[in-house]
Design an enzyme around this catalytic site. Structure first.
Site, PDB file in Angstrom:
ATOM      1  N   SER A 122       3.291  -0.566  -7.800  1.00 41.18           N
ATOM      2  CA  SER A 122       2.565   0.272  -6.537  1.00 41.18           C
ATOM      3  C   SER A 122       2.722   0.186  -5.249  1.00 41.18           C
ATOM      4  O   SER A 122       3.691   0.204  -4.147  1.00 41.18           O
ATOM      5  CB  SER A 122       1.564   0.990  -7.268  1.00 41.18           C
ATOM      6  OG  SER A 122       0.967   2.178  -6.674  1.00 41.18           O
ATOM      7  N   ARG A 123       1.477  -0.170  -4.469  1.00 42.65           N
ATOM      8  CA  ARG A 123       2.027  -0.566  -3.131  1.00 42.65           C
ATOM      9  C   ARG A 123       0.749  -2.236  -3.392  1.00 42.65           C
ATOM     10  O   ARG A 123       0.114  -2.478  -4.150  1.00 42.65           O
ATOM     11  CB  ARG A 123       0.351   0.313  -2.924  1.00 42.65           C
ATOM     12  CG  ARG A 123       2.094   0.842  -1.737  1.00 42.65           C
ATOM     13  CD  ARG A 123       3.298   1.213  -1.248  1.00 42.65           C
ATOM     14  NE  ARG A 123       3.402   2.646  -1.122  1.00 42.65           N
ATOM     15  CZ  ARG A 123       4.443   2.973  -1.707  1.00 42.65           C
ATOM     16  NH1 ARG A 123       5.007   2.098  -2.808  1.00 42.65           N
ATOM     17  NH2 ARG A 123       5.067   3.619  -1.538  1.00 42.65           N
ATOM     18  N   LYS A 136       2.588  10.603 -13.134  1.00 35.75           N
ATOM     19  CA  LYS A 136       4.223  10.644 -14.066  1.00 35.75           C
ATOM     20  C   LYS A 136       4.184   9.435 -13.808  1.00 35.75           C
ATOM     21  O   LYS A 136       4.610   9.352 -15.205  1.00 35.75           O
ATOM     22  CB  LYS A 136       5.189  11.603 -12.783  1.00 35.75           C
ATOM     23  CG  LYS A 136       4.789  13.244 -12.446  1.00 35.75           C
ATOM     24  CD  LYS A 136       5.660  13.604 -11.819  1.00 35.75           C
ATOM     25  CE  LYS A 136       5.613  15.208 -11.289  1.00 35.75           C
ATOM     26  NZ  LYS A 136       4.809  15.958 -10.875  1.00 35.75           N
ATOM     27  N   ILE A 137       4.015   8.335 -12.910  1.00 35.87           N
ATOM     28  CA  ILE A 137       4.295   7.174 -13.061  1.00 35.87           C
ATOM     29  C   ILE A 137       4.203   6.281 -14.568  1.00 35.87           C
ATOM     30  O   ILE A 137       4.485   5.538 -15.534  1.00 35.87           O
ATOM     31  CB  ILE A 137       4.497   6.480 -12.302  1.00 35.87           C
ATOM     32  CG1 ILE A 137       5.851   6.622 -11.209  1.00 35.87           C
ATOM     33  CG2 ILE A 137       5.004   4.927 -12.488  1.00 35.87           C
ATOM     34  CD1 ILE A 137       5.994   6.026  -9.529  1.00 35.87           C
ATOM     35  N   GLU A 194       3.668  -7.787   2.988  1.00 29.46           N
ATOM     36  CA  GLU A 194       5.398  -7.380   2.537  1.00 29.46           C
ATOM     37  C   GLU A 194       6.316  -7.388   3.319  1.00 29.46           C
ATOM     38  O   GLU A 194       7.509  -7.335   4.150  1.00 29.46           O
ATOM     39  CB  GLU A 194       5.849  -6.698   1.636  1.00 29.46           C
ATOM     40  CG  GLU A 194       5.938  -5.803   2.092  1.00 29.46           C
ATOM     41  CD  GLU A 194       6.135  -4.626   0.144  1.00 29.46           C
ATOM     42  OE1 GLU A 194       6.656  -3.982   0.782  1.00 29.46           O
ATOM     43  OE2 GLU A 194       5.595  -4.745  -0.804  1.00 29.46           O
ATOM     44  N   HIS A 245       9.496  -5.140  -3.737  1.00 28.33           N
ATOM     45  CA  HIS A 245      10.099  -4.233  -3.874  1.00 28.33           C
ATOM     46  C   HIS A 245      11.113  -3.102  -4.534  1.00 28.33           C
ATOM     47  O   HIS A 245      11.385  -2.194  -3.691  1.00 28.33           O
ATOM     48  CB  HIS A 245       9.493  -3.678  -2.327  1.00 28.33           C
ATOM     49  CG  HIS A 245       8.473  -1.923  -2.471  1.00 28.33           C
ATOM     50  ND1 HIS A 245       8.248  -2.285  -1.911  1.00 28.33           N
ATOM     51  CD2 HIS A 245       8.699  -0.874  -3.168  1.00 28.33           C
ATOM     52  CE1 HIS A 245       7.187  -0.408  -1.864  1.00 28.33           C
ATOM     53  NE2 HIS A 245       8.372  -0.238  -3.000  1.00 28.33           N
ATOM     54  N   GLN A 246      11.613  -3.259  -5.576  1.00 27.84           N
ATOM     55  CA  GLN A 246      12.568  -3.151  -6.453  1.00 27.84           C
ATOM     56  C   GLN A 246      12.037  -1.774  -7.581  1.00 27.84           C
ATOM     57  O   GLN A 246      13.344  -1.437  -7.535  1.00 27.84           O
ATOM     58  CB  GLN A 246      14.063  -4.107  -6.478  1.00 27.84           C
ATOM     59  CG  GLN A 246      13.158  -5.256  -7.728  1.00 27.84           C
ATOM     60  CD  GLN A 246      14.119  -6.014  -8.004  1.00 27.84           C
ATOM     61  OE1 GLN A 246      14.146  -7.015  -7.899  1.00 27.84           O
ATOM     62  NE2 GLN A 246      15.340  -6.102  -9.260  1.00 27.84           N
ATOM     63  N   ALA A 247      10.985  -2.008  -8.023  1.00 23.24           N
ATOM     64  CA  ALA A 247      10.992  -0.722  -8.927  1.00 23.24           C
ATOM     65  C   ALA A 247      11.830   0.446  -8.757  1.00 23.24           C
ATOM     66  O   ALA A 247      12.396   1.153 -10.439  1.00 23.24           O
ATOM     67  CB  ALA A 247       9.737  -0.996  -9.069  1.00 23.24           C
TER      68      ALA A 247
END
Length: 331
Positions: free
Chosen positions: A232-233, A153-154, A262, A294-296
């Protein structure tokens, strides 16, 4: 019965309190769950955790001993959870399997455009009333090639934006997405995608098979002037290898919203402390690298959907129902 929520951001708290108001009282903590903070959960049957919580075996042991029976994680990813240990301890674990893909896809594009057009450097200069253009030249995205690793989906949302820019589309995934194919995406082997793409974006989950998906060999396969984006990660990229390539002067830009080490850093204020992570300290010094925290996912729409789904997961647990969000069912 009070529900305890760990790792709650100030902007997130009103949304959590609203989502849980018809269930039970929820207490929001800004501390993140780890071995040191796990004893706080004693006496709470249900806890909710954030994406950077430590839910390894040792933490789960402490939670279970304190009476916790359900963990509701407020994220899609669950690589931080020892699911085998949770099952052995009789803990029910649920996550959020879906939220707005546009939040992450749009932010990935924001990173791509920021490093391509040198937005951060330009903003810093103009704050000092330096209006020179030297070093700010970017490239048109129109007519270039976007490589999308992970076309769920992303990835699909990212591809639709790329299509709007007039880009050629290459994709790589275990299964093809018909919606991406309709946009003109051509699925190719990973090495071909890396070698031919001007812009490479990562949208795959982190698991054993994808850890360091972008390793030293993958980085060397990329064009010297490529743009790499990861929203993503962090563990998808071998960061030490990336630093090595950046030191060699490679890549037009790198935008990272995630970092493989992180945990214990992101979402916290470390500005007054010495930097112990030498790799991260080196990474942020490169002028063609932009690192965010990590704010997406962090939009009102996406976070609202996440906390609403978390509340439903708790209600399902209470009423004995099992949804697609359950990772470890109630025993």
């Amino acid at each position: 019965m009070e529900i305890l929520a760990f790792g709650v951001q100030a902007d997130e708290q009103p949304l959590i309190e609203r989502a849980f108001r018809d269930l039970d009282e929820v207490r929001c903590l800004d501390v993140f769950l780890n071995e040191d903070t796990a004893p706080i959960a004693a006496g709470h049957e249900i806890i909710s955790t954030s994406v950077n919580a430590d839910l390894g075996g040792a933490v789960l042991e402490i939670l279970a001993a304190g009476g916790t029976r359900m963990v509701a994680q407020r994220s899609t990813g669950f690589n931080n959870i020892d699911l085998d240990a949770a099952g052995r301890l009789g803990l029910t674990v649920a996550r959020v399997s879906y939220y707005s893909p546009y939040s992450v896809a749009e932010f990935a594009w924001a990173l791509a455009m920021a490093v391509n057009r040198r937005i951060v450097r330009a903003s810093t200069r103009t704050r000092d009333f330096d209006f020179r253009l030297h070093g700010l030249m970017g490239r048109d995205m129109h007519g270039r090639t976007a490589g999308v690793l992970g076309t769920g989906k992303i990835g699909e949302a990212f591809a639709r934006i790329a299509h709007g820019f007039g880009m050629r589309l290459l994709g790589w995934d275990v299964a093809e997405n018909p919606a991406c194919a309709e946009l003109g995406m051509r699925y190719v082997p990973k090495d071909e995608l890396l070698a031919r793409s001007d812009l490479i974006t990562l949208h795959v989950p982190l698991m054993a098979a994808t850890r360091h998906l972008i390793d030293a060999a993958a980085l060397k396969a990329m064009r010297d002037d490529a743009i790499l984006v990861n929203s993503s990660r962090g563990g998808l990229i071998d960061t030490a290898a990336l630093v090595g390539e950046l030191r060699a002067g490679r890549f037009a830009g790198v935008g990272l919203d995630v970092y493989e080490a992180e945990a214990g850093l992101f979402f916290l204020d470390k500005s007054l402390e010495p930097v112990e992570d030498d790799t991260l300290a080196r990474l942020v010094t490169f002028p063609n690298v932009l690192v965010t925290s990590h704010q997406a996912y962090y939009t009102e729409d996406a976070v609202g959907q996440i906390v609403d789904a978390t509340a439903r997961n708790v209600l399902d647990y209470r009423e004995g129902r099992r949804s697609e969000n359950v990772l470890v069912p109630r025993s």
